[in-house]
Design an enzyme around this catalytic site. Sequence first.
Site, PDB file in Angstrom:
ATOM      1  CB  SER A 208      -0.904  -0.010   1.221  1.00 14.50           C
ATOM      2  OG  SER A 208      -0.130   0.154   2.374  1.00 14.50           O
TER       3      SER A 208
ATOM      4  CD  GLU B 291      -8.080  -4.347   8.542  1.00 13.28           C
ATOM      5  OE1 GLU B 291      -7.844  -4.116   9.717  1.00 13.28           O
ATOM      6  OE2 GLU B 291      -7.486  -3.793   7.595  1.00 13.28           O
TER       7      GLU B 291
ATOM      8  CE  LYS C 177      14.557 -10.695 -10.079  1.00 15.63           C
ATOM      9  NZ  LYS C 177      14.755 -11.800 -11.036  1.00 15.63           N
TER      10      LYS C 177
ATOM     11  CB  CYS D 230      -5.401  25.069  13.896  1.00 16.51           C
ATOM     12  SG  CYS D 230      -6.806  24.452  14.845  1.00 16.51           S
TER      13      CYS D 230
ATOM     14  CG  HIS E 150      -7.098  23.320   9.836  1.00 23.24           C
ATOM     15  ND1 HIS E 150      -5.794  22.956  10.054  1.00 23.24           N
ATOM     16  CD2 HIS E 150      -7.757  23.106  10.987  1.00 23.24           C
ATOM     17  CE1 HIS E 150      -5.667  22.524  11.306  1.00 23.24           C
ATOM     18  NE2 HIS E 150      -6.849  22.608  11.892  1.00 23.24           N
TER      19      HIS E 150
ATOM     20  CD  GLU F 184      -4.372  23.357   6.771  1.00 22.24           C
ATOM     21  OE1 GLU F 184      -4.668  24.557   6.925  1.00 22.24           O
ATOM     22  OE2 GLU F 184      -4.281  22.549   7.720  1.00 22.24           O
TER      23      GLU F 184
HETATM   24  N1  GLN Z   1      -5.083  21.289  19.820  1.00 23.27           N
HETATM   25  C1  GLN Z   1      -5.748  22.491  19.460  1.00 23.27           C
HETATM   26  C2  GLN Z   1      -7.250  22.446  19.697  1.00 23.27           C
HETATM   27  O1  GLN Z   1      -7.786  21.383  19.850  1.00 23.27           O
HETATM   28  C3  GLN Z   1      -5.452  22.854  18.014  1.00 23.27           C
HETATM   29  C4  GLN Z   1      -6.039  21.895  17.033  1.00 23.27           C
HETATM   30  C5  GLN Z   1      -5.416  21.985  15.663  1.00 23.27           C
HETATM   31  O2  GLN Z   1      -4.369  22.582  15.485  1.00 23.27           O
HETATM   32  N2  GLN Z   1      -6.031  21.373  14.671  1.00 23.27           N
HETATM   33  O3  GLN Z   1      -7.908  23.450  19.721  1.00 23.27           O
END
Ligand code: GLN
Length: 528
Positions: A14, A148, A186, A376, A501, A503
């Site tokens: 995998s 699984e 191979k 975050c 987040h 990203e």
């Molecule tokens: N640990 C922190 C919280 O729970 C930040 C979480 C994170 O960075 N995704 O708020």
Amino acid sequence: MTKKYIFVTGGVLSGVGKGITAASIGAVLQAKGLSVSVQKCDPYLNVDAGLLNPKEHGECFVTKDGAETDLDLGHYERFLDLELTWKNTTLSGRLLRDLIADERAGKFGGQTVQLVPHLTNAIKKSIHEAAEGDVHIVEIGGTVGDYEGLSFIEAIRDFSQEVGRDNCLFVHVVYVPFLEASQEYKTKPAQNAMAELRSFGIMPDVVAVRTEGHDKPPRSVGEKIAISSGVRPEGIIMMPNVNTVYEVPLTVARDLGPMLSEFTGVTTEPDLTRWKNLATRDTTDYAREVTVGLVAKYIDNTDTYLSVTEALKSAAWAENCEVNIRWINSETASDDDFAKVDAVLVPGGFGSRGVEGKIAAAMYCLEHNKPYLGICLGMQTAVIAAARRGGVDGANSEEFGAGQGANVIYLMDGQAGKESTGGTMRLGDYPAVLKEGSLVAKTYGTTEVTERHRHRYEVNKDFAQAIEQGGLVISGTSPDGRLVEFVESPHCDYFIATQAHPEFKSRPFRPHPLFSGLIRAAVLARNA
Ligand code: GLN
């Protein structure tokens, strides 16, 4: 057109790129003008990916509706520019939990509840529910033959009979090792893997052959696999390593183009201009090369931060510059490390390990006007740094045992006592309102944004004054003003941190403004 289904399975090992293969096939089909939907089936018994150790599994990707998923969902969103949901991620654990709940509720009318047909029916139902495009791509996690995964293999075999075998394309991704000693590839493990798939009643149409190194293996390797597996030669695609995963759609189009046209009945040539531009970018403008320091704890599995590094690369491409990512171990980080990079990024994280290094990173950037993006936990540590500078002795997060009077990051109402349980965080899309005229509003070009979230702790606004004295102002909140979503430094050229987040919403062809802003600031800082 009749709906078509593509099933992607793996053999030998995998982790050799089933997700990228699936996503790239989808990208080529989109470039032919077809709509594509996609689904990842994970046979493990977890209910979601939220509690999996990133060291083993890499990033936990979060969808807009708050599903905590495998990182392959991130590949799909980036390659296909889709926003996925719970429907697109199917796990044995979740299906079994629901089956058992139904059994307890007496919904089976006295029947014996079995893997076949009850679990396999649940799998087939989940495929029908997620199949929204002209073509629906289903990737089965793990390798064929895993205990699984057997219910999934049986379910897709059965599914293909139901919807018609001609409407299904089975793609098997195999790994072919190169033996240094005898200098040869191979194919035996791949042959065995094909035989195993056949033993479950699935005859693949396409075999994707992953090899190490950047050279394409000799033709004979593909021929051998074709002969031994009964797959037509045009169904064999060679996939050596590539400089960027965004080259893979070009490989798929070149090697599988005719087969995909035949399968879908759509002969339009795919328009791959933007993929070609990405793959052949000129990267020789060294004046625009920057180094971004990523202060993190899982530096032995950088897949943990996959969407972050992809977002940085996409932003750099759009800014026509080269980005070097330097990993800075948050447990040993020092000012020396921060001084050597053009910008600092502190990504999300959980737990106290390495947190002081992250606080030190924010402290350094605030004091030295170094471009900073905090995500975050990277926002929470920036707020802690500012509070300490602003006079709150021992400022910290409740997560790391801050005492009363110093918990500038604290537990949200209703979250107490749920610290190690699944699905209890603030997850998925939430809107935020940005302060008019703030750096973050200028960077986004708007004052209303929606970003994904995955956190439990919040900025404690009682400390707003100390935090401001320490150099950070609150520049974005939830629409009701209760929760802090963005902070920034009015004293630095680019210091932004967010509870969200960003990203997860960055795309290779549409980088996220906060990452583009960081790269631009890094270029300016470097050439200052
Ligand atoms: N640990 C922190 C919280 O729970 C930040 C979480 C994170 O960075 N995704 O708020």
